[in-house]
Write an enzyme that holds these catalytic residues in place. Structure first.
Site, PDB file in Angstrom:
ATOM      1  N   LYS A  31     -16.178  -1.761  12.871  1.00  0.00           N
ATOM      2  CA  LYS A  31     -15.061  -2.329  13.648  1.00  0.00           C
ATOM      3  C   LYS A  31     -15.329  -2.225  15.151  1.00  0.00           C
ATOM      4  O   LYS A  31     -14.517  -2.697  15.956  1.00  0.00           O
ATOM      5  CB  LYS A  31     -13.756  -1.622  13.291  1.00  0.00           C
ATOM      6  CG  LYS A  31     -13.349  -1.856  11.834  1.00  0.00           C
ATOM      7  CD  LYS A  31     -12.002  -1.250  11.500  1.00  0.00           C
ATOM      8  CE  LYS A  31     -11.772  -1.227  10.004  1.00  0.00           C
ATOM      9  NZ  LYS A  31     -10.704  -2.112   9.561  1.00  0.00           N
ATOM     10  N   ILE A  64      -6.836  -6.542  11.773  1.00  0.00           N
ATOM     11  CA  ILE A  64      -6.144  -6.494  13.070  1.00  0.00           C
ATOM     12  C   ILE A  64      -6.925  -5.625  14.058  1.00  0.00           C
ATOM     13  O   ILE A  64      -7.182  -6.020  15.201  1.00  0.00           O
ATOM     14  CB  ILE A  64      -4.710  -5.952  12.881  1.00  0.00           C
ATOM     15  CG1 ILE A  64      -3.955  -6.814  11.861  1.00  0.00           C
ATOM     16  CG2 ILE A  64      -3.968  -5.927  14.223  1.00  0.00           C
ATOM     17  CD1 ILE A  64      -2.629  -6.244  11.411  1.00  0.00           C
ATOM     18  N   ASP A  82      -5.277  -5.467   2.338  1.00  0.00           N
ATOM     19  CA  ASP A  82      -6.510  -6.217   2.592  1.00  0.00           C
ATOM     20  C   ASP A  82      -6.353  -7.692   2.211  1.00  0.00           C
ATOM     21  O   ASP A  82      -6.993  -8.553   2.784  1.00  0.00           O
ATOM     22  CB  ASP A  82      -7.667  -5.604   1.797  1.00  0.00           C
ATOM     23  CG  ASP A  82      -8.061  -4.248   2.363  1.00  0.00           C
ATOM     24  OD1 ASP A  82      -8.009  -4.105   3.601  1.00  0.00           O
ATOM     25  OD2 ASP A  82      -8.375  -3.336   1.580  1.00  0.00           O
ATOM     26  N   ASN A  98       0.846  -1.186   0.000  1.00  0.00           N
ATOM     27  CA  ASN A  98       0.000   0.000   0.000  1.00  0.00           C
ATOM     28  C   ASN A  98       0.879   1.232   0.000  1.00  0.00           C
ATOM     29  O   ASN A  98       1.987   1.190   0.520  1.00  0.00           O
ATOM     30  CB  ASN A  98      -0.831   0.035   1.285  1.00  0.00           C
ATOM     31  CG  ASN A  98      -2.123  -0.730   1.153  1.00  0.00           C
ATOM     32  OD1 ASN A  98      -2.689  -0.813   0.083  1.00  0.00           O
ATOM     33  ND2 ASN A  98      -2.573  -1.286   2.251  1.00  0.00           N
ATOM     34  N   LYS A 134     -17.110   2.818   9.171  1.00  0.00           N
ATOM     35  CA  LYS A 134     -15.958   1.981   9.548  1.00  0.00           C
ATOM     36  C   LYS A 134     -15.849   1.879  11.074  1.00  0.00           C
ATOM     37  O   LYS A 134     -15.563   0.825  11.622  1.00  0.00           O
ATOM     38  CB  LYS A 134     -14.688   2.638   8.982  1.00  0.00           C
ATOM     39  CG  LYS A 134     -13.565   1.692   8.728  1.00  0.00           C
ATOM     40  CD  LYS A 134     -12.483   2.344   7.890  1.00  0.00           C
ATOM     41  CE  LYS A 134     -12.821   2.304   6.412  1.00  0.00           C
ATOM     42  NZ  LYS A 134     -11.702   2.768   5.563  1.00  0.00           N
TER      43      LYS A 134
END
Ligand code: C5P
Length: 396
Positions: free
Chosen positions: A341, A307, A278, A209, A337
């Site tokens: 999460k 994670i 990802d 990335n 998000k």
């Protein structure tokens, strides 16, 4: 400008490391500090006052009876409005005199007469540092509340190797900045991820990335300045760890996952700044893929563990903070998000100007709503994020 408006008296004593104090003046000045240099007579044998005058833009004082002070009180006037006195290098003799309350030259008199903290960066030969007299003096200085910076170990000007070397100017600067930072995370354990991950395709190729790692490193540094014990799990980046931060180097998302999960339970705060890939390659080749092998190599992808989401799901886990880099719809995507999460705080940034720069734009999203931060260098944003975390976790 992390020392904007701070008035610092820099004391320079006699030692070969005095030449490094010239660089320190420049570094302190660049961070906005107003630096007044005072030298001992011995220091002027190593570097001239003119050097320090040119770098600090102010006359340098070496003598208590300097005629430029109309009231003959240089020792009081020079440090009257100082926020701190930093002595670098601090020689064995200087430290001995301070430990015993002597005031037999301008610098020791200023130190005795001061109304502000004293930071000293010892610099001396290994044997002088280890001598019983210096041990006694250092214990006394610590008991008197003097902040000792270093010394480091390593090669010395005299050719010996051991403890007693002055910290490098950049390290002293870091300690001075840390000194002025409110300790809003004192005693907290903070775990940070930073940088990209690298997922191998074969021994020489991979998927990664775009992430410089600078934001994560800035967060780790700010947390340490705020008094936390910081562990930084870092993907491949091109620079060293912030001072005083324990860095664990990893390459792939699986390695980052293992390093984080091994430490997450004991952390109080987890800040996931890393740009984790990802997907990883399920069928990574043991040997370099050859073009002449015929056909386009099939690359099979498999999903990496999330994670942050896993740490957030831990029973009695740390307070979790995520990052969301988005190219549009920042609030909507970042809040989604955060909910997905199940984390209390997410820092969103709109990618407009590309990655890797020093400045950034951050918006914080938590249960109380949206908190946009003024665009600023990453060091400043990191400090604000740390203060926000401290506020939400009841530490400040
Ligand atoms: O899901 P997404 O990658 O957009 O979420 C970004 C946030 O989640 C960042 O805080 C990143 O560090 C974290 N993350 C993670 N593990 C992953 C993917 C993202 O910890 N596999």
């Amino acid at each position: 400008m992390e020392l904007q408006g701070k008035r610092i008296v820099l004391g320079v004593t006699g030692g070969i490391a005095a030449y490094k104090a010239a660089e320190l003046v420049r570094l302190l000045g660049r961070q906005g500090a107003d630096v007044q240099v005072a030298m001992t007579a011995a220091a002027t044998h190593f570097v001239t006052p003119t050097t320090f005058q040119a770098l600090s833009g102010k006359p340098v004082f070496t003598d208590q009876w300097d005629a430029r002070m109309p009231n003959a009180m240089a020792h009081i006037d020079l440090s009257r409005q100082a926020d701190c006195i930093v002595v670098a290098p601090a020689s064995a003799d200087f430290l001995a005199r301070v430990a015993n309350g002597l005031a037999d030259d301008l610098l020791t008199t200023m130190v005795l007469a001061r109304d502000c903290p004293l930071l000293a960066a010892p610099a001396m030969n290994r044997q002088m540092w280890e001598s019983q007299a210096t041990r006694r003096n250092m214990a006394q200085l610590a008991a008197d509340g003097v902040h000792l910076l270093g010394p480091a170990s390593g090669e010395q000007a005299c050719g010996e190797v051991g403890a007693g070397r002055m910290l490098e100017p950049e390290e002293i600067l870091e300690e001075v900045i840390a000194f002025f930072t409110p300790k809003v995370l004192a005693g907290r354990k903070v775990l940070v991820t930073a940088g990209p991950t690298f997922e191998a395709i074969d021994p020489v190729r991979g998927i990664t990335n775009l992430s410089s790692g600078r934001m994560g490193y800035a967060v780790a540094r700010a947390a340490r300045h705020a008094g936390a014990a910081v562990t930084l799990v870092s993907g491949p980046v091109g620079f060293g760890p912030p001072q005083g931060v324990d860095r664990i180097d990893v390459k792939s998302a699986l390695e980052m996952h293992a390093a984080v999960m091994a430490r997450a339970v004991e952390a109080d705060i987890f800040v996931a700044v890393a740009a984790v890939a990802d997907y990883r390659v399920a069928n990574a080749a043991e040997h370099k893929l050859k073009k002449d092998a015929g056909g386009v190599p099939p690359i099979e992808l498999v999903e990496n563990p999330d994670i942050l989401a896993e740490v957030a799901a831990l029973k009695d886990g740390p307070f979790c903070v995520g990052f969301a880099a988005e190219s549009r719809n920042l609030e909507e995507y970042a809040q989604a998000k955060r909910r997905r999460k199940n984390i209390p705080l997410i820092a969103g940034n709109l990618i407009q100007d590309g990655f890797g720069g020093d400045d950034n734009r951050l918006v914080l999203f938590d249960d109380n709503g949206t908190h946009p931060l003024t665009p600023a260098p990453k060091s400043v944003l990191a400090r604000q994020l740390v203060e926000h975390i401290a506020h939400l976790t009841g530490a400040a």
